[in-house]
Every structure is written in structure tokens, then in C-alpha cells.
Design a protein around this motif. Structure first.
Motif, PDB file in Angstrom:
ATOM      1  N   HIS A   1      16.345  96.430  67.952  1.00  0.00           N
ATOM      2  CA  HIS A   1      15.943  95.200  67.273  1.00  0.00           C
ATOM      3  C   HIS A   1      14.421  95.101  67.195  1.00  0.00           C
ATOM      4  CE1 HIS A   1      16.066  90.504  67.122  1.00  0.00           C
ATOM      5  NE2 HIS A   1      15.920  91.032  65.924  1.00  0.00           N
TER       6      HIS A   1
ATOM      7  N   ARG B   1      12.734  97.843  56.921  1.00  0.00           N
ATOM      8  CA  ARG B   1      14.157  97.849  57.296  1.00  0.00           C
ATOM      9  C   ARG B   1      14.892  98.972  56.575  1.00  0.00           C
ATOM     10  NH1 ARG B   1      15.344  93.233  55.259  1.00  0.00           N
ATOM     11  NH2 ARG B   1      14.635  92.054  57.087  1.00  0.00           N
TER      12      ARG B   1
ATOM     13  N   GLY C   1      20.245  91.128  61.195  1.00  0.00           N
ATOM     14  CA  GLY C   1      19.375  90.570  62.213  1.00  0.00           C
ATOM     15  C   GLY C   1      19.296  89.057  62.189  1.00  0.00           C
TER      16      GLY C   1
ATOM     17  N   TRP D   1      22.656  85.270  63.033  1.00  0.00           N
ATOM     18  CA  TRP D   1      22.360  86.694  62.857  1.00  0.00           C
ATOM     19  C   TRP D   1      23.623  87.488  62.589  1.00  0.00           C
ATOM     20  CZ3 TRP D   1      22.641  84.780  67.932  1.00  0.00           C
ATOM     21  CH2 TRP D   1      23.428  85.492  68.831  1.00  0.00           C
TER      22      TRP D   1
ATOM     23  N   GLU E   1      25.173  91.563  62.989  1.00  0.00           N
ATOM     24  CA  GLU E   1      24.962  92.720  63.861  1.00  0.00           C
ATOM     25  C   GLU E   1      26.031  93.773  63.611  1.00  0.00           C
ATOM     26  OE1 GLU E   1      24.878  93.336  68.724  1.00  0.00           O
ATOM     27  OE2 GLU E   1      24.657  91.331  67.879  1.00  0.00           O
TER      28      GLU E   1
ATOM     29  N   VAL F   1      17.888  97.027  63.488  1.00  0.00           N
ATOM     30  CA  VAL F   1      17.819  95.676  62.954  1.00  0.00           C
ATOM     31  C   VAL F   1      16.338  95.325  62.804  1.00  0.00           C
ATOM     32  CG1 VAL F   1      18.272  93.237  63.416  1.00  0.00           C
ATOM     33  CG2 VAL F   1      19.957  94.961  64.083  1.00  0.00           C
TER      34      VAL F   1
ATOM     35  N   SER G   1      14.303  91.934  61.885  1.00  0.00           N
ATOM     36  CA  SER G   1      14.369  90.504  61.588  1.00  0.00           C
ATOM     37  C   SER G   1      13.020  90.028  61.071  1.00  0.00           C
ATOM     38  CB  SER G   1      14.744  89.720  62.854  1.00  0.00           C
ATOM     39  OG  SER G   1      16.017  90.095  63.332  1.00  0.00           O
TER      40      SER G   1
END
Length: 440
Positions: A42, A61, A74, A202, A204, A210, A212
Motif C-alpha cells: 500500500h 498506480r 485502495g 477502500w 482490496e 495499491v 491511494s
């Protein structure tokens, strides 16, 4: 011998190209060999409109997920909190009355309702009000963060075709991770009772990366201080970060009065807070990119700075096939009460290089360079990494060249989709170079 000495000097240098303190990013998984096997990696970027617009973070990303797998979309603010907040990879809809409160803009200084690292809270007490999303890729877990009270809220959650009731009770922030019976690409929340104060949600997947993007258009680092500590802690605990990127500096650089001492204090305070609430996570501080203005009130916007510090950018304008080089357009002043910024990403068209419209003389506000210098120095002192975005972009007045190349918009601040891809490519190239070179 000269080659050996050169290699030793590079290894000992505090900066590799635009990346300084890369050793503080040791352990951040950026290769298949470094990836955990039981969870996604993450990366959290917290910032202003450059982060909110997702042109840059979205490209980062895409690149990392293509390399290491899609770990999910995310953490995101719920609903549609601001026109400048773009969430690539998901489509969101709302129904019924929902109120929005951010870390910047109208009512932002009020402590209630609480906001976390997503930058926004959406609230409703009307039964039947709903928030829904559809993702471009399926997910195997859905997460929700709320500010709970003894009265709830109670919500119906539908993941795919399965519906269940979520009942929250007690006081304070709560985050829950819900696993559907099968992977799905849709989620819907509907109010049943109480008051829903939603601080984020979020998506997942079991493994991969991920990224964010948690940005608030118009914001500065100081406004992150308005975020509720208990909410921040709950969000980091629910979806732990492997890297936190702080991407501020543009709005500081366009403030009418920039105070370097104040920015230093804010950096120290917010880095200490992240370390306290998120644990020993590596932190990367991004300096502001190059940007240009013709607002004469910004020509000497550094408190205590020498007059005439603005860099003249008119000489950087390239002639286009159908006209001579001319000056650019006005941009809005930074405004704590919610001034508007140009849309991000920017839709571009026209010949290459793009013409620059007429206006007052175009220049770099001197506070941009001052903010970057403070960030570099304080990052080294705090033991965190720093990326000199402006230098990597090409230095002073490079925003003019990027705008004419179709990589930035006509406000000389925001990036097109192609510009976002290029910024992400440059950042990832420097991170990879440091990793391959053994600096992290």
C-alpha cells in the motif's frame, strides 16, 4: 581508479539525481522479489490538487500494478466530495441528501464531523440515502470507515448480489473490512438508521500494489493538521501503509505571503504525527513542481525575501507556427475560503507547440523555490526522503515548456493525462535507480 572513486562518491552522495535520502526508503517493495505474499503493498499519497486529480498517482498506480499486480483501488473518500477529486478505476454515484466537509474550504476549520487522511467526510441521516461504486476491476474485500455513535449508524451493504446489515455502535472512529462470498466489482451503501458519518472506503485484492490518492484541491500541508488523530490512526491500522508520500508545496508557493519558518514547523509537526499514528513507515516528501503565474502580487511573495526574486519566464515561450510567442493567462489566487483551481487533468488540443495566450509578464513565484529548499533541508534533518520535482521537471520556467508540449494545462500548474504519465515515469525511474544502485 578514477572510475572507482566516482562510484564511491555516488554511493555516498545524499542525492541521486532529484532523489535525496533514498536510503530512508529501504524496504519499500518495488520489485517482485520484495513483495509480500500475504497482502497487497500500500502506497499512500496525501496532497493537494495534483494528488486529488489522479493524473500522476493514477499513472504511478498503472505502472506499478502492471509490474507487480493489481492490489485494488485502495483508500478513497466516499461519494463525490469535490469536482477536483478524481478516482480513476471507479465510478461513483449518490442518491438522497449527503453533506460534505473537507480539510480545506467552507467550514474546514470546524472539528466536527471528523476527517482523516482521505481529506473528506460525507454525512447523512436520511433513511434510503445511498452511495454506490462500480470498479473497473473486481475486488475481494471492501473496507468502510465511519465515525460511530451509540445510535449507529445502521447501513445496508450490498457487494455484488449479496446484502448484509452493518450495525455500528460505541463512540469514535471504526473501520471494518468485509469479504464478499465471491469477487465482485460493485458496492452499495444505504442508510437504515442513525447518522452515517463516512470518513472513507477502500477496495482490496489479495496481492499486488495499491496506490491511494488522497488529495484536497487548494490545500496546503498545514491543513492536514485539521484531520482527526483517532480517525487517521484507525485508517492506517485498517489499511497499513508501506510508503507515505507527502505532496504539498504548490499552494504554499502561490500563497500571497510565504513564511519558510512556518512551513518548516508544519513539516516537522505532520511528519511526527504520521510516525506516531502510522508507525515506522518510510516517508517521501515531494517538492513542488515548477509552475508559473502573471499575478503581480506574487512577484515578491516570500516573507523577508529579497525584492525581485521572481524568475522571468517569457523567454521560455516558444513561437508557434501561426503566431509569435506571447504571454499566458491569469490563474486564481490561493484562498483559504475555497477559491477554485483549474480542472485536473486538463483536456488539451491544438497545434504543437501550443500557443501561449496574451497577458501580463509570466514568471515563477519565488516562494516555489523557497518552499522546495525548506522541504529538502528539513527532510534531511528528519531522516525522510525528498524528491525535487521541480528540478526533475527541468527547473525554473519548465512549466512553460511542459504546457506548450501538451503536458500541462494553460494555467501552468495542472497536468494533462500525458503529463501525469511523464511525472510518474520520472519519479519511478529515480526510485528504481536508487534501488538498483543499492541506495534503498
Amino acid at each position: 581508479m578514477p572510475a572507482l572513486l566516482a562510484s564511491l562518491a555516488l554511493a555516498a552522495a545524499p542525492c541521486l539525481a532529484a532523489l535525496c535520502g533514498a536510503e530512508h526508503l529501504a524496504g519499500v517493495p518495488l520489485s517482485a522479489a520484495q513483495m509480500p505474499t500475504d497482502r497487497p503493498v500500500h502506497i499512500v499519497q496525501i496532497g493537494d490538487s495534483h494528488t486529488a486529480g489522479d493524473a500522476i498517482t493514477g499513472a504511478l498506480r498503472d505502472a506499478l500494478q502492471a509490474r507487480l499486480g493489481n492490489g485494488g483501488r485502495g483508500l478513497m473518500p466516499a461519494g463525490r466530495p469535490h469536482a477536483g477529486v478524481r478516482l480513476r478505476g471507479v465510478s461513483v454515484s449518490t442518491s438522497g441528501p449527503w453533506s460534505v466537509r473537507g480539510l480545506f474550504g467552507s467550514g474546514a476549520a470546524e472539528p466536527w464531523p471528523p476527517r482523516g487522511i482521505t481529506g473528506y467526510t460525507v454525512s447523512s441521516s436520511a433513511p434510503g440515502s445511498a452511495l454506490a461504486l462500480t470498479a473497473d476491476a473486481s475486488f475481494t474485500a471492501f473496507g468502510l470507515c465511519v465515525a460511530a455513535s451509540p445510535d449507529g449508524p445502521r447501513l445496508n451493504l450490498t457487494l455484488g448480489t449479496d446484502t448484509q446489515e452493518l450495525a455500528f455502535a460505541g463512540e469514535g472512529p471504526q473501520c471494518r473490512r468485509i469479504v464478499p462470498g465471491a469477487a465482485t466489482d460493485s458496492a452499495r451503501l444505504e442508510m437504515v438508521a442513525g447518522e452515517a458519518i463516512i470518513t472513507g472506503w477502500w477496495l482490496e485484492r489479495p496481492s499486488g500494489v495499491v496506490v491511494s490518492n488522497l488529495g484536497v484541491p487548494g490545500s496546503q500541508l498545514q491543513f492536514l493538521g485539521r484531520a482527526d488523530e483517532a480517525t487517521i490512526a484507525a485508517q492506517f491500522q485498517a489499511l497499513p501503509a508501506d510508503l507515505v508520500i507527502l505532496a504539498f508545496g504548490t499552494n504554499e508557493g502561490f500563497a500571497p505571503f510565504f513564511d519558510s519558518t512556518r512551513l518548516e514547523s508544519q513539516i516537522r509537526e505532520q511528519v511526527a504525527r504520521i510516525r506516531r499514528l502510522a508507525g515506522p513507515v518510510p516517508i517521501l516528501l515531494l517538492g513542488p513542481p515548477d509552475a508559473a503565474s502573471r499575478n503581480r502580487e506574487l512577484r515578491d511573495n516570500v516573507v523577508g525575501g529579497a525584492p525581485g526574486g521572481a524568475t522571468d519566464c517569457n523567454s521560455a515561450i516558444q513561437a508557434t507556427p501561426d503566431r509569435l510567442p506571447v504571454d499566458g493567462i491569469d490563474i486564481p489566487l490561493w484562498n483559504d475560503e475555497g477559491g477554485t483551481l483549474a480542472p485536473d487533468p486538463v483536456t488539451l488540443s491544438g497545434p504543437m507547440p501550443r500557443a501561449v495566450r496574451r497577458g501580463l509578464p509570466l514568471f515563477n513565484p519565488p516562494a516555489l523555490a523557497a518552499a522546495s529548499a525548506v522541504q529538502r533541508r528539513v527532510a534531511a534533518d528528519l531522516g525522510i526522503a525528498f524528491w525535487d520535482w521541480r528540478a526533475r521537471q527541468g527547473g525554473a520556467c519548465s512549466a512553460v515548456r511542459w504546457m506548450q508540449a501538451g503536458l500541462m494545462g494553460p494555467d501552468f500548474i495542472h497536468y494533462s493525462a500525458a503529463g501525469g504519465v511523464e511525472v510518474a515515469r520520472l519519479l519511478l525511474a529515480d526510485l528504481d535507480a536508487a534501488r538498483v544502485g543499492g541506495l534503498h
